[in-house]
Design an enzyme around this catalytic site. Structure first.
Site, PDB file in Angstrom:
ATOM      1  N   ALA A   1     -12.653 -12.233   3.490  1.00  0.00           N
ATOM      2  CA  ALA A   1     -12.438 -11.836   2.160  1.00  0.00           C
ATOM      3  C   ALA A   1     -14.029 -12.243   1.499  1.00  0.00           C
ATOM      4  O   ALA A   1     -14.529 -11.533   0.625  1.00  0.00           O
ATOM      5  CB  ALA A   1     -11.251 -12.185   1.430  1.00  0.00           C
TER       6      ALA A   1
ATOM      7  N   LYS B   1      -9.628  -5.527  11.480  1.00  0.00           N
ATOM      8  CA  LYS B   1     -10.622  -5.016  10.599  1.00  0.00           C
ATOM      9  C   LYS B   1     -11.988  -4.970  11.482  1.00  0.00           C
ATOM     10  O   LYS B   1     -13.006  -4.215  11.217  1.00  0.00           O
ATOM     11  CB  LYS B   1     -10.830  -5.705   9.619  1.00  0.00           C
ATOM     12  CG  LYS B   1      -9.885  -5.477   8.444  1.00  0.00           C
ATOM     13  CD  LYS B   1     -10.105  -6.432   7.099  1.00  0.00           C
ATOM     14  CE  LYS B   1      -8.913  -6.186   6.248  1.00  0.00           C
ATOM     15  NZ  LYS B   1      -9.386  -6.690   4.861  1.00  0.00           N
TER      16      LYS B   1
ATOM     17  N   THR C   1      -5.748  -3.633   8.103  1.00  0.00           N
ATOM     18  CA  THR C   1      -5.685  -4.819   7.715  1.00  0.00           C
ATOM     19  C   THR C   1      -5.711  -5.854   9.166  1.00  0.00           C
ATOM     20  O   THR C   1      -5.783  -5.367  10.200  1.00  0.00           O
ATOM     21  CB  THR C   1      -4.568  -5.131   6.844  1.00  0.00           C
ATOM     22  OG1 THR C   1      -4.800  -6.400   6.282  1.00  0.00           O
ATOM     23  CG2 THR C   1      -3.258  -4.880   7.377  1.00  0.00           C
TER      24      THR C   1
ATOM     25  N   GLY D   1     -15.269 -19.625  -0.541  1.00  0.00           N
ATOM     26  CA  GLY D   1     -14.610 -18.883   0.419  1.00  0.00           C
ATOM     27  C   GLY D   1     -15.601 -18.141   1.525  1.00  0.00           C
ATOM     28  O   GLY D   1     -16.367 -17.448   0.703  1.00  0.00           O
TER      29      GLY D   1
ATOM     30  N   ASP E   1     -12.869  -3.239   0.484  1.00  0.00           N
ATOM     31  CA  ASP E   1     -12.760  -4.510  -0.098  1.00  0.00           C
ATOM     32  C   ASP E   1     -13.939  -4.870  -0.877  1.00  0.00           C
ATOM     33  O   ASP E   1     -13.628  -5.596  -2.061  1.00  0.00           O
ATOM     34  CB  ASP E   1     -12.533  -5.516   0.969  1.00  0.00           C
ATOM     35  CG  ASP E   1     -11.239  -5.190   2.024  1.00  0.00           C
ATOM     36  OD1 ASP E   1     -10.395  -4.785   1.206  1.00  0.00           O
ATOM     37  OD2 ASP E   1     -11.172  -5.704   3.074  1.00  0.00           O
TER      38      ASP E   1
ATOM     39  N   GLY F   1      -5.619 -10.847  -9.005  1.00  0.00           N
ATOM     40  CA  GLY F   1      -5.814 -10.344  -7.531  1.00  0.00           C
ATOM     41  C   GLY F   1      -5.137  -9.074  -7.210  1.00  0.00           C
ATOM     42  O   GLY F   1      -5.769  -8.296  -6.460  1.00  0.00           O
TER      43      GLY F   1
ATOM     44  N   TYR G   1      -2.745 -13.099  -4.969  1.00  0.00           N
ATOM     45  CA  TYR G   1      -2.072 -12.240  -6.069  1.00  0.00           C
ATOM     46  C   TYR G   1      -0.379 -12.790  -5.762  1.00  0.00           C
ATOM     47  O   TYR G   1       0.324 -12.002  -6.464  1.00  0.00           O
ATOM     48  CB  TYR G   1      -2.061 -10.620  -5.911  1.00  0.00           C
ATOM     49  CG  TYR G   1      -1.990 -10.066  -4.516  1.00  0.00           C
ATOM     50  CD1 TYR G   1      -0.712  -9.846  -4.186  1.00  0.00           C
ATOM     51  CD2 TYR G   1      -2.927  -9.964  -3.602  1.00  0.00           C
ATOM     52  CE1 TYR G   1      -0.395  -9.385  -2.711  1.00  0.00           C
ATOM     53  CE2 TYR G   1      -2.693  -9.465  -2.222  1.00  0.00           C
ATOM     54  CZ  TYR G   1      -1.645  -9.027  -1.854  1.00  0.00           C
ATOM     55  OH  TYR G   1      -1.389  -8.789  -0.503  1.00  0.00           O
TER      56      TYR G   1
ATOM     57  N   SER H   1       0.808  -1.106  -0.051  1.00  0.00           N
ATOM     58  CA  SER H   1      -0.014   0.005  -0.066  1.00  0.00           C
ATOM     59  C   SER H   1       0.860   1.191   0.129  1.00  0.00           C
ATOM     60  O   SER H   1       0.389   2.140  -0.710  1.00  0.00           O
ATOM     61  CB  SER H   1      -0.890  -0.052   1.213  1.00  0.00           C
ATOM     62  OG  SER H   1      -1.872  -1.151   1.018  1.00  0.00           O
TER      63      SER H   1
HETATM   64  P1  ATR Z   1      -9.705 -14.145   4.686  1.00  0.00           P
HETATM   65  O1  ATR Z   1      -9.801 -13.346   5.676  1.00  0.00           O
HETATM   66  O2  ATR Z   1      -8.481 -14.068   3.860  1.00  0.00           O
HETATM   67  O3  ATR Z   1     -10.913 -14.620   3.949  1.00  0.00           O
HETATM   68  P2  ATR Z   1     -10.049 -16.557   6.489  1.00  0.00           P
HETATM   69  O4  ATR Z   1     -11.144 -15.768   7.005  1.00  0.00           O
HETATM   70  O5  ATR Z   1      -8.956 -17.347   7.283  1.00  0.00           O
HETATM   71  O6  ATR Z   1      -9.013 -15.550   5.437  1.00  0.00           O
HETATM   72  O7  ATR Z   1     -10.808 -17.591   5.335  1.00  0.00           O
HETATM   73  C1  ATR Z   1     -10.035 -18.491   4.768  1.00  0.00           C
HETATM   74  C2  ATR Z   1     -10.974 -19.051   3.684  1.00  0.00           C
HETATM   75  O8  ATR Z   1     -10.087 -19.838   2.772  1.00  0.00           O
HETATM   76  C3  ATR Z   1     -12.136 -19.864   4.360  1.00  0.00           C
HETATM   77  O9  ATR Z   1     -13.275 -19.926   3.470  1.00  0.00           O
HETATM   78  C4  ATR Z   1     -11.507 -21.597   4.397  1.00  0.00           C
HETATM   79  O10 ATR Z   1     -12.337 -22.394   4.208  1.00  0.00           O
HETATM   80  P3  ATR Z   1     -12.922 -23.134   5.790  1.00  0.00           P
HETATM   81  O11 ATR Z   1     -13.908 -21.914   6.067  1.00  0.00           O
HETATM   82  O12 ATR Z   1     -13.399 -24.344   5.528  1.00  0.00           O
HETATM   83  O13 ATR Z   1     -11.693 -22.928   6.799  1.00  0.00           O
HETATM   84  C5  ATR Z   1     -10.692 -21.333   2.986  1.00  0.00           C
HETATM   85  N1  ATR Z   1      -9.778 -22.346   2.811  1.00  0.00           N
HETATM   86  C6  ATR Z   1      -8.391 -22.219   3.426  1.00  0.00           C
HETATM   87  N2  ATR Z   1      -7.547 -23.258   3.153  1.00  0.00           N
HETATM   88  C7  ATR Z   1      -8.411 -24.138   2.397  1.00  0.00           C
HETATM   89  C8  ATR Z   1      -8.457 -25.383   1.493  1.00  0.00           C
HETATM   90  N3  ATR Z   1      -7.004 -25.990   1.561  1.00  0.00           N
HETATM   91  N4  ATR Z   1      -9.295 -25.750   0.822  1.00  0.00           N
HETATM   92  C9  ATR Z   1     -10.449 -25.042   0.731  1.00  0.00           C
HETATM   93  N5  ATR Z   1     -10.577 -24.142   1.368  1.00  0.00           N
HETATM   94  C10 ATR Z   1      -9.583 -23.623   2.217  1.00  0.00           C
END
Ligand code: ATR
Length: 265
Positions: A127, A65, A61, A123, A100, A232, A211, A16
């Site tokens: 995010a 947040k 960040t 996900g 975001d 990304g 990204y 940033s």
């Molecule tokens: P962020 O703030 O970047 O969204 P987060 O809140 O930790 O990070 O969320 C990570 C996301 O990636 C979640 O949707 C997670 O799925 P789970 O809710 O089942 O944990 C997903 N994720 C992380 N590793 C994964 C994997 N190996 N396969 C599928 N989904 C994954």
């Protein structure tokens, strides 16, 4: 001189500062952008301290947040998402925004992607939550798929018109979808993808929030299937562009900010 900044822990690797300062330089603004790393439980205190010091704007960040909601007046979208990534100090009370959500939308529209039809968000973390709200506000029908299916259902309950699914449904969900956004960390620093390649097709626009690397396996598979691809860095760029415009009231020099962002990746 106006001072802007970022609070995060850790923030050392943040892109940033160079991205925003490229924007100030391009517009001839007398401003600087500094990365701060307050202790992990001091997000709200850091916002109050920044206001006292006369800081003009802060990005926020991980892990702050949610915590900074206690120190700001949230804008409606930030309140619905439950997370703030941009604080504006121009009024009497600091206001909290979530760029975001809009960043993902602007990244897509910058590539000519129509913001209508059906979007699949993979996900349901922070995010996924911001992006789902952003897309739903554009009147896309949002389908949220997550490894832990219960989290997809919980998020879908909050997002207007959304439905929650497991990853095993991705093939069916994508068959008639228009937009796909990867909001998992899968593919970050690894050659993995959360979406089977045979579920991708030429009528899709695919945005990957990851990204690092800039060309993920998902984007490679998407390009091979004839889909429109958006990396990304565009999402990172437009969350910054949106914050820049909110703070300065000026139209951000997108190209200059993009060039410097990509040079620093
Ligand atoms: P962020 O703030 O970047 O969204 P987060 O809140 O930790 O990070 O969320 C990570 C996301 O990636 C979640 O949707 C997670 O799925 P789970 O809710 O089942 O944990 C997903 N994720 C992380 N590793 C994964 C994997 N190996 N396969 C599928 N989904 C994954």
């Amino acid at each position: 001189m106006d001072v802007y900044g970022l609070i995060g822990n850790p923030v050392g690797h943040s892109l940033s500062p160079p991205m925003h300062e490229a924007g100030y330089d391009e517009l001839g603004l007398d401003a600087r952008y500094v990365a701060f790393e307050p202790p992990a439980d001091e997000g709200a205190a850091a916002v109050e301290a920044a206001q006292t010091l006369g800081v003009s704007g802060l990005n926020v960040t991980i892990p702050f947040k949610q915590d900074v909601l206690d120190a700001v007046e949230p804008a409606p979208l930030a309140e619905r998402i439950g997370a703030v990534n941009t604080v504006d100090f121009s009024g009497d009370t600091p206001t909290g925004h979530n760029t975001d959500a809009v960043g993902a939308v602007r990244a897509l529209s910058h590539h000519g992607v129509a913001l209508s039809g059906t979007a699949v968000v993979v996900g349901a973390g922070g995010a996924g939550r911001a992006v789902s709200f952003g897309l739903a506000d554009e009147e896309l029908s949002v389908r949220i798929a997550n490894r832990t299916e219960s989290k997809a259902h919980a998020l879908a309950d909050d997002v207007p018109g959304a439905t929650g699914h497991g990853l095993d449904e991705l093939g069916d969900l994508l068959a008639d979808a228009d937009v796909l956004v990867n909001c998992t960390s899968v593919g970050m620093e690894s050659d993995e993808t959360p979406v089977p390649a045979d579920a991708l097709h030429g009528d899709l626009a695919v945005l990957d929030a990851v990204y690092t690397p800039i060309e993920t396996r998902l984007l490679r598979d998407a390009a091979a299937a004839g889909a429109t691809t958006v990396d990304g860095a565009w999402m990172l760029l437009f969350q910054g562009v949106e914050a820049f415009e909110l703070w300065t009231g000026a139209e951000a020099p997108v190209e200059a900010m993009n060039d410097v962002l990509r040079a620093n990746l």
